[in-house]
Structure formats: C-alpha cells, structure tokens
Design an enzyme around this catalytic site. Structure first.
Site, PDB file in Angstrom:
ATOM      1  N   VAL A 206       1.042  -1.316  -0.209  1.00 54.83           N
ATOM      2  CA  VAL A 206      -0.038  -0.003   0.151  1.00 54.83           C
ATOM      3  C   VAL A 206       0.787   1.381  -0.023  1.00 54.83           C
ATOM      4  O   VAL A 206       1.983   1.029   0.615  1.00 54.83           O
ATOM      5  CB  VAL A 206      -0.900   0.071   1.452  1.00 54.83           C
ATOM      6  CG1 VAL A 206      -1.716   1.278   1.518  1.00 54.83           C
ATOM      7  CG2 VAL A 206      -1.935  -1.222   1.216  1.00 54.83           C
TER       8      VAL A 206
ATOM      9  N   ASP B 186      -2.794   5.665 -13.323  1.00 58.03           N
ATOM     10  CA  ASP B 186      -2.893   4.704 -12.429  1.00 58.03           C
ATOM     11  C   ASP B 186      -3.968   3.618 -12.931  1.00 58.03           C
ATOM     12  O   ASP B 186      -3.775   2.458 -13.221  1.00 58.03           O
ATOM     13  CB  ASP B 186      -2.872   4.832 -11.014  1.00 58.03           C
ATOM     14  CG  ASP B 186      -1.409   5.397 -10.484  1.00 58.03           C
ATOM     15  OD1 ASP B 186      -0.704   5.707 -11.208  1.00 58.03           O
ATOM     16  OD2 ASP B 186      -1.258   5.263  -9.224  1.00 58.03           O
TER      17      ASP B 186
ATOM     18  N   ALA C 209      -5.787   1.365  -7.041  1.00 63.12           N
ATOM     19  CA  ALA C 209      -6.244   1.298  -8.363  1.00 63.12           C
ATOM     20  C   ALA C 209      -6.543   0.005  -8.799  1.00 63.12           C
ATOM     21  O   ALA C 209      -7.564  -0.557  -9.269  1.00 63.12           O
ATOM     22  CB  ALA C 209      -5.598   2.062  -9.439  1.00 63.12           C
TER      23      ALA C 209
ATOM     24  N   LEU D 235       3.047   1.300  -6.646  1.00 62.21           N
ATOM     25  CA  LEU D 235       2.693   0.280  -7.352  1.00 62.21           C
ATOM     26  C   LEU D 235       1.231   0.457  -7.962  1.00 62.21           C
ATOM     27  O   LEU D 235       0.657  -0.939  -8.323  1.00 62.21           O
ATOM     28  CB  LEU D 235       3.161  -0.865  -6.703  1.00 62.21           C
ATOM     29  CG  LEU D 235       4.831  -0.926  -6.384  1.00 62.21           C
ATOM     30  CD1 LEU D 235       5.275  -2.330  -6.134  1.00 62.21           C
ATOM     31  CD2 LEU D 235       5.340  -0.823  -7.865  1.00 62.21           C
ATOM     32  N   GLY D 236       0.363   1.332  -7.646  1.00 64.66           N
ATOM     33  CA  GLY D 236      -1.048   1.236  -7.930  1.00 64.66           C
ATOM     34  C   GLY D 236      -1.932   0.499  -7.085  1.00 64.66           C
ATOM     35  O   GLY D 236      -2.911  -0.192  -7.698  1.00 64.66           O
TER      36      GLY D 236
END
Ligand code: MEV
Length: 320
Positions: free
Chosen positions: A109, A159, A117, A113-114
């Site tokens: 989190v 993202d 999304a 690294l998205g």
C-alpha cells in the site's frame, strides 16, 4: 462464486508532470496483484473480508469515505441508475443481495505500485460480473478514475488506466489512451524502500511549488514530457543505452521537484553501481519504489545490491 484480478503498475517515465498534461509511460506488473472473490452469503448484508488491511465488516458499518466501501456503494448507485440487465436481486429500488467479498492483495500500500487502483478495478470487475451488470474496460477505467479522484485529490488518471487495460500505456491526461509497443523486452528491477508515502501528499506539495512559480515548473514539466516522448521512441526501437540515460535524467528532475528522498536516492545509486543501465524513483515518490533498467543477466546482482542498500523487497519484472 466470481473471481477477478488486477495487476500492479510502475511508471517508467513522467510521473508528476503527467498531472499537468505532459505524457507519461506506465506498464502493468503482473507479479503483484489484487484479487477479489465474491460469493452469495447466508448472512444478511454485504460482508467484506480484506485480511491484509485487517478489515472484516458489513458494508453499512463502514464510513462514507472508506476506500473499499466507496467502490461498492458507487457500483450499486451506478448499477441501480442504469438497472441491472438480469440483476440478481439488485434491480431498481430492490434490496441489495447478500454477499461475501474476499479481497487479497500482494501490492504494498502507498508504495507507487498502484495498489488502490488495482483493488478498485478487481472489485468493480468482480461485482459487474457477479451481478450481471456488464462493464467494458472503458467503463471500468472511468469508474476507477472517479474513485481515484475521491481519494487522491487531483490524479492524472494514469494509475487506473494502466491497471484497467493491463497494457503498456503512453498516457496524456484527457486524451484517448495509446498502447505502446516494446521493441525489445525490458528487464526492470523494482526496489521497495518500505516507506509508505501517500501520493496525494507529494502531488499536493508539487502543486504548491507550481502555484508559487508557474513559469519555472511549467518548464520543468516540459523537460519531463520531452523525456517521456523520447523514451517511448527508444522503447519502440529497443535502444536501451539511451533509455537508461533518460531514466537518470528523469530522476534528477524528480529530485528537483522535491519528491525523491534519501532512501530512494540510495537505492537508485546502488542500482547504478551494480550495473543498471539507468534508475529512477517510480510513482509519487518520497518513499515507495524505485526502478532500475537492467540487462537480464545483471538483474539478480542489482536485486542483491538493492537489498544490501536497504531495500525491503525487490521484484524483477519483464516487460514485453
Ligand atoms: C502516481 O502513480 C503518479 C503521479 O503522477 C500522480 C498522478 O499521475 O496522478 C505522481
């Protein structure tokens, strides 16, 4: 039971400047993903289990702005408005179905690294399929963008786009997405500082700089945009040497934007010393992840150097 999955992502070039309309390049990372499973439940209500964030709750007990709850509520709002074609107990004003939703994710989190999304995309895709409310990738992308806007202030939309389409994208805010070709597969070593850093904050800080000196930062964003454009050409023809140099230049501009950190700089430096063709931070910065472009046979050495320099984890991703 319905299952769905969405990948993580990395930004290769152009983060932050992309918020101001400049192009950026991002690719999906299949090694990390968010997974959602939906089952009919004997319990009344919509029960959400996300052990990674210690969440075990019924939807109605969650606050309005809870990231997972807002995805589910928005989905039902949208689905009721357009009504389910063959909805299972969710048409019109009818009662919501009793569901159990299990969410797991291997994407760290607030690490660039998205993760947000990916959870949104996997969740809305699973809901749309389980409740027979068909949504195209475009629908899912636009839904996920609305959710990003709820939680991240002024996101560019890159993202949700790369995660929803799961393809390498050349992204310009407000323009139709362009998928780019990868002329020669890229090996990217991703190094995690282990420091969680909300993108919303670094984006807000860059905005303050931009508000204080519009001319200076517009010209900075132009430089980043030029790098991203040039990088796309090099990726398409498969020239790595230049690509590494472009990554290094992009990192220097991100440092000037104040979004790097000593930990990110240490990892970037360690990767270069271990033979990376180029390296930079990736995503919102201040913590989270950096990326290094590597020749395939050097990836393990670079990974080892990153761990020795303090990385909490590394991923070797092959982009083709
Ligand atoms: C975050 O992954 C990328 C940023 O450019 C923010 C955005 O585009 O919304 C930092």
């Amino acid at each position: 039971m319905t299952t769905s999955s969405a990948p993580g992502k990395i930004i290769l070039f152009g983060e932050h400047a992309v918020v101001y309309g400049r192009p950026a390049l991002a690719v999906p990372v299949a090694q990390v993903h968010a997974d959602v499973e939906i089952l009919a439940s004997d319990l009344t209500g919509i029960w959400i289990h996300a052990p990674g964030v210690n969440l075990h709750a019924e939807l109605n007990t969650l606050p309005f702005d809870h990231p997972i709850a807002s995805v589910i509520r928005n989905f039902f709002f949208l689905a009721r408005r357009s009504s389910f074609p063959n909805g299972r107990g969710a048409r019109g004003e009818g009662k919501s179905p009793n569901l159990q939703i299990n969410i797991t994710s291997s994407i760290p989190v607030a690490s660039g690294l998205g993760s947000g999304a990916a959870v949104t995309v996997a969740l809305v895709r699973a809901l749309s399929s389980h409740l027979n409310h068909p949504m195209t990738d475009e629908d899912i992308n636009s839904f996920a963008y609305d959710i990003e806007k709820l939680h991240h202030g002024r996101p560019s939309g890159i993202d949700n786009t790369v995660v929803a389409y799961a393809k390498p994208v050349y992204f310009v805010k407000g323009q139709p997405i362009e998928v780019f070709k990868v002329g020669k597969p890229l090996t990217i070593v991703i190094g995690d500082t282990g420091i969680s850093a909300p993108t919303k904050e670094s984006v807000a800080d860059v905005r303050k700089l931009w508000e204080a000196d519009n001319t200076k930062w517009e010209s900075m964003f132009d430089k980043v945009g030029e790098i991203a454009k040039h990088a796309r050409e090099e990726i398409e023809i498969g020239d790595w040497r230049l690509l590494g140099e472009l990554m290094n230049r992009n990192h220097a501009l991100l440092q000037e934007m104040t979004v790097s950190s000593p930990e990110l700089d240490t990892l970037v430096e360690a990767a270069r010393k271990a033979g990376a063709v180029g390296a930079k931070l990736s995503g919102g910065g201040r913590g989270g992840n950096m990326i290094a472009l590597a020749e395939a046979e050097k990836a393990d050495d670079i990974s080892f150097a990153l761990i020795s320099a303090g990385a909490k984890n590394t991923i070797v991703a092959r982009i083709s």
